[in-house]
Enzyme design. Sequence first.
Site, mmCIF file in Angstrom:
data_model
loop_
_atom_site.group_PDB
_atom_site.id
_atom_site.type_symbol
_atom_site.label_atom_id
_atom_site.label_comp_id
_atom_site.label_asym_id
_atom_site.label_seq_id
_atom_site.Cartn_x
_atom_site.Cartn_y
_atom_site.Cartn_z
ATOM 1 N N GLU A 90 35.511 38.775 42.132
ATOM 2 C CA GLU A 90 34.362 39.671 42.328
ATOM 3 C C GLU A 90 33.935 40.346 41.024
ATOM 4 O O GLU A 90 33.691 41.542 40.968
ATOM 5 C CB GLU A 90 34.650 40.704 43.427
ATOM 6 C CG GLU A 90 34.810 40.031 44.783
ATOM 7 C CD GLU A 90 34.735 40.972 45.972
ATOM 8 O OE1 GLU A 90 34.410 42.145 45.789
ATOM 9 O OE2 GLU A 90 35.010 40.496 47.086
HETATM 10 C C1 LIG Z 1 42.235 33.764 44.097
HETATM 11 C C2 LIG Z 1 40.786 33.619 43.851
HETATM 12 C C3 LIG Z 1 39.889 33.750 44.906
HETATM 13 C C4 LIG Z 1 38.512 33.528 44.693
HETATM 14 N N1 LIG Z 1 37.660 33.524 45.751
HETATM 15 C C5 LIG Z 1 36.380 33.093 45.555
HETATM 16 C C6 LIG Z 1 35.517 32.860 46.666
HETATM 17 O O1 LIG Z 1 35.859 33.081 47.817
HETATM 18 N N2 LIG Z 1 34.261 32.387 46.410
HETATM 19 C C7 LIG Z 1 33.825 32.140 45.140
HETATM 20 O O2 LIG Z 1 32.696 31.687 44.985
HETATM 21 N N3 LIG Z 1 34.621 32.347 44.067
HETATM 22 C C8 LIG Z 1 35.885 32.820 44.245
HETATM 23 N N4 LIG Z 1 36.712 33.021 43.157
HETATM 24 C C9 LIG Z 1 36.197 32.811 41.824
HETATM 25 C C10 LIG Z 1 36.127 34.079 40.994
HETATM 26 O O3 LIG Z 1 35.019 34.826 41.340
HETATM 27 C C11 LIG Z 1 36.127 33.624 39.530
HETATM 28 O O4 LIG Z 1 37.446 33.257 39.246
HETATM 29 C C12 LIG Z 1 35.642 34.656 38.586
HETATM 30 O O5 LIG Z 1 34.268 34.765 38.705
HETATM 31 C C13 LIG Z 1 35.994 34.367 37.136
HETATM 32 O O6 LIG Z 1 35.684 33.050 36.797
HETATM 33 P P1 LIG Z 1 36.787 32.153 36.027
HETATM 34 O O7 LIG Z 1 38.070 32.299 36.741
HETATM 35 O O8 LIG Z 1 36.210 30.811 35.900
HETATM 36 O O9 LIG Z 1 36.940 32.852 34.635
HETATM 37 P P2 LIG Z 1 35.995 32.660 33.354
HETATM 38 O O10 LIG Z 1 34.577 32.799 33.757
HETATM 39 O O11 LIG Z 1 36.410 31.451 32.636
HETATM 40 O O12 LIG Z 1 36.375 33.950 32.505
HETATM 41 C C14 LIG Z 1 37.572 34.025 31.751
HETATM 42 C C15 LIG Z 1 37.653 35.383 31.064
HETATM 43 O O13 LIG Z 1 36.534 35.548 30.205
HETATM 44 C C16 LIG Z 1 35.926 36.799 30.468
HETATM 45 N N5 LIG Z 1 34.490 36.698 30.215
HETATM 46 C C17 LIG Z 1 33.624 35.744 30.612
HETATM 47 N N6 LIG Z 1 32.395 36.009 30.159
HETATM 48 C C18 LIG Z 1 32.464 37.164 29.457
HETATM 49 C C19 LIG Z 1 31.539 37.981 28.744
HETATM 50 N N7 LIG Z 1 30.251 37.674 28.663
HETATM 51 N N8 LIG Z 1 31.985 39.098 28.164
HETATM 52 C C20 LIG Z 1 33.282 39.456 28.237
HETATM 53 N N9 LIG Z 1 34.199 38.732 28.881
HETATM 54 C C21 LIG Z 1 33.801 37.597 29.494
HETATM 55 C C22 LIG Z 1 36.218 37.096 31.934
HETATM 56 O O14 LIG Z 1 36.178 38.486 32.180
HETATM 57 C C23 LIG Z 1 37.624 36.531 32.057
HETATM 58 O O15 LIG Z 1 38.528 37.512 31.634
HETATM 59 C C24 LIG Z 1 38.057 33.260 43.384
HETATM 60 C C25 LIG Z 1 38.964 33.185 42.313
HETATM 61 C C26 LIG Z 1 40.313 33.337 42.546
HETATM 62 C C27 LIG Z 1 41.253 33.200 41.394
#
Ligand SMILES: Cc1cc2nc3c(=O)[nH]c(=O)nc-3n(C[C@H](O)[C@H](O)[C@H](O)COP(=O)(O)OP(=O)(O)OC[C@H]3O[C@@H](n4cnc5c(N)ncnc54)[C@H](O)[C@@H]3O)c2cc1C
Length: 782
Positions: free
Chosen positions: A461
């Site tokens: 989220e």
């Molecule tokens: C257990 C779990 C449940 C989930 N449930 C759902 C669900 O029900 N439905 C759904 O659609 N998604 C779901 N998600 C997805 C979740 O919303 C994403 O994991 C989240 O948006 C982060 O994406 P990512 O993991 O690909 O990290 P990335 O986008 O790869 O980010 C990696 C890091 O980079 C940082 N970062 C990225 N861009 C920037 C920026 N511009 N400035 C500073 N920092 C930045 C982030 O804060 C993070 O620390 C779930 C994820 C998990 C792990």
Amino acid sequence: MNLFAAWLAALATLLAILVVPLAMPSLRRALISKPLLLRFRRVMPRMSQTEREALEAGTVSFDGELFRGHPAWGQLLSIPKSKLTAEEQHFLDHEVETLCAMVSDWETTSVYKDLPPRAWQYIREHGFLGMVIPKAYGGLGFSAYAHSEVVTKLSTRCASVAVTVLVPNSLGPGELLLHYGTDAQKRHYLPRLARGIDIPCFALTNPQAGSDAAAIPDHGIVCYGEHDGARVLGLRVTWDKRYITLGPVATLLGLAFRAYDPDRLAGDCEDIGITCALIPTSHPGVEIGRRHMPLNAVFQNGPNSGRDVFIPMDWVIGGAAMLGKGWRMLMESLAAGRGISLPSSNTGMAKLAVRTTGAYARVRTQFKMPIGRFEGVEEALTRMGGNLYVMDAARTLTATLVDRGEKPSVLSGIAKLHITERGREIINDAMDIAGGKGICMGPSNFLGAAYMQMPVSITVEGANILTRSLIVFGQGAVRCHPFVLREMAATQERNRRKALRDFDAALFGHLRFAARNFLRTLALGVTGSHFVRVPDDVAPEARRYYQQATRISSSLALIADVAMATLGGALKRKEKISARLGDVLSQLYIASAMLKRYEDHGRPVTDQPLLAWAFHESVWRMQMALDGVLRNFPVRPVAWLLRFLVFPFGRREVPPSDRLGRRVAALLTAPNEARDRLTDGIYKTPNPNNPVGRMNALLPEVIAAEPVERKFLKASKSGELKGYDYAAQLADAEAKGVLSGAEAALLKRVRDVSFEFISVDDFDAADLAAGRRSKPTLRSVA
Ligand SMILES: Cc1cc2nc3c(=O)[nH]c(=O)nc-3n(C[C@H](O)[C@H](O)[C@H](O)COP(=O)(O)OP(=O)(O)OC[C@H]3O[C@@H](n4cnc5c(N)ncnc54)[C@H](O)[C@@H]3O)c2cc1C
């Protein structure tokens, strides 16, 4: 004299040159607003629809006041305190209590790798998945506050059950249908979701698009296709999603994809934009994949995909009229849901950690003393108590705002970010205090599951780094500022006359606003904010807090304006500056929530150490964040001027004292009303499979035994007791009359019973190696 008159005349002329144009709207528009508007239009890129929708989504409430530099505290305090209805309270005391008794972290994570089947059935049958669905559709029709209380309590028992319940009640098909669904969609799906006939999930995240979710490559092409034997208009959708909570067991897939209309069948635009649809998972072509294993949290989570899957247009949420409106729908739903889900589950886990660790620090002795008496442990306990006070206050205020119809986009981001960060601090402190007891897994471990769950809360989220660096101040500065959004709207306006009129009004309103904040910040800095007026009816002991918060609000408003004026669009890339400014806004919200909580609870004297510690710590964090902004502000002369205005006598705030911290820690390690209030809503029924409840029930006896224990230890140290172990010396103490029979019995009983709480589980090695369902044993007292 003549020279003086000449000086006066020159000064008057200069003022006239500066002021007369300002007083004459047509002149100032021509000389000032028009050139500036043209310049802004050149430097500001045209905002995409997605960007504009993200910025405009949700509502502004007390965050607007915090950004104004002079918050109307009366407005905050006049918000009625949230209360549960009799029906909601009954649900918490019965259905939630029953569900808590059915599940445990250990069983879900290690035995079932899922919720036990009987828990799944109970959740579906008793409306847990439809708490926010109105009664008219068969749901429970609960308030956001009641939803929050349910999730908080479930999280004190089993993190996986809390996640399972919170997801369908926050950002999911239910919430989206309620606000944007067609009548037919609502009539069909809401009763099914409310009764647990359908299990929903919502799929946005793609392997290529996590944080940058608007960039999803998943797409749907508008076309005609066959559905139920008829040729209908619809979309051919291709997607690849991962991390989808409840995905592996869902029967109804909420799907976000970008819609394209190359043949202009639905309108006159090819790239329609992000669109949300509801697809039964039994629909041909829907591939529900296997399961992810999110850090042994074991709630259902996994990937799903589809290739060229045809869906009819009336599966789009809201029908064809809502094609391309998906991003706004998601942003608005997120604004409300994000303010409840993770803030509640993290507060629950933190309440569990605080109550159990406080008790454990009293039960566990080392060096012949309860470990909570050692200053090092006391320091960690203090942080835990203060952090939980912050978390519960922010959770409650945010839920209250949602119940008042707000969709607080900025505040829900703040609540999610800071409650999960404070939750992480609490769990880390709790793990340190518990030592090996927190590390060895098994049914008697009361912390390990929460510790493993923490990174999930941090990531979902809106991952915290992103939320802190980009969202809180980035969105806050635009949404909460009284003029910036109006200025931006004017630069995007196509009608040039209207654009100039709007821009001029916003610009000069902005300049007056900035001038007021400049003068106020200087005055409050020089006077130490002692003369700030606060409402007469606030608690006298908290008056000073309102004054301090007003001063910081004024400083934030001033620095924010200067940062935007001098750094412009570059501020977006200066994430470290933006993050610190966001921290100030966040801490101001948190401080406001604490002040409101103190009033709402009737200003309890016993809560004063908690409020004082948490407030001072928050103010200290704000000061350090402001200092960090000024220290690193790229335009140095501007930073020097700002420092003079904000800190005319230097940084005067200090962290809370050790003495105050001791009073906070003492509240956690003994039964008292402040501790009960702080950890209210926790599942603490002392049944056989709830060590947490039983440890808390034991605490009064442990405390009653302490003076007896001291008498016994004194005799033991003097060498007057015979025997090589505790039992033998205890018998000798009774025989020699050092302890009465009742005293010796009390010590024996407390030692026997508390042994369970300091013990850890062990397992059959062959079972562990084979990954079998192994039955742990808890060593009993020798
Ligand atoms: C257990 C779990 C449940 C989930 N449930 C759902 C669900 O029900 N439905 C759904 O659609 N998604 C779901 N998600 C997805 C979740 O919303 C994403 O994991 C989240 O948006 C982060 O994406 P990512 O993991 O690909 O990290 P990335 O986008 O790869 O980010 C990696 C890091 O980079 C940082 N970062 C990225 N861009 C920037 C920026 N511009 N400035 C500073 N920092 C930045 C982030 O804060 C993070 O620390 C779930 C994820 C998990 C792990």
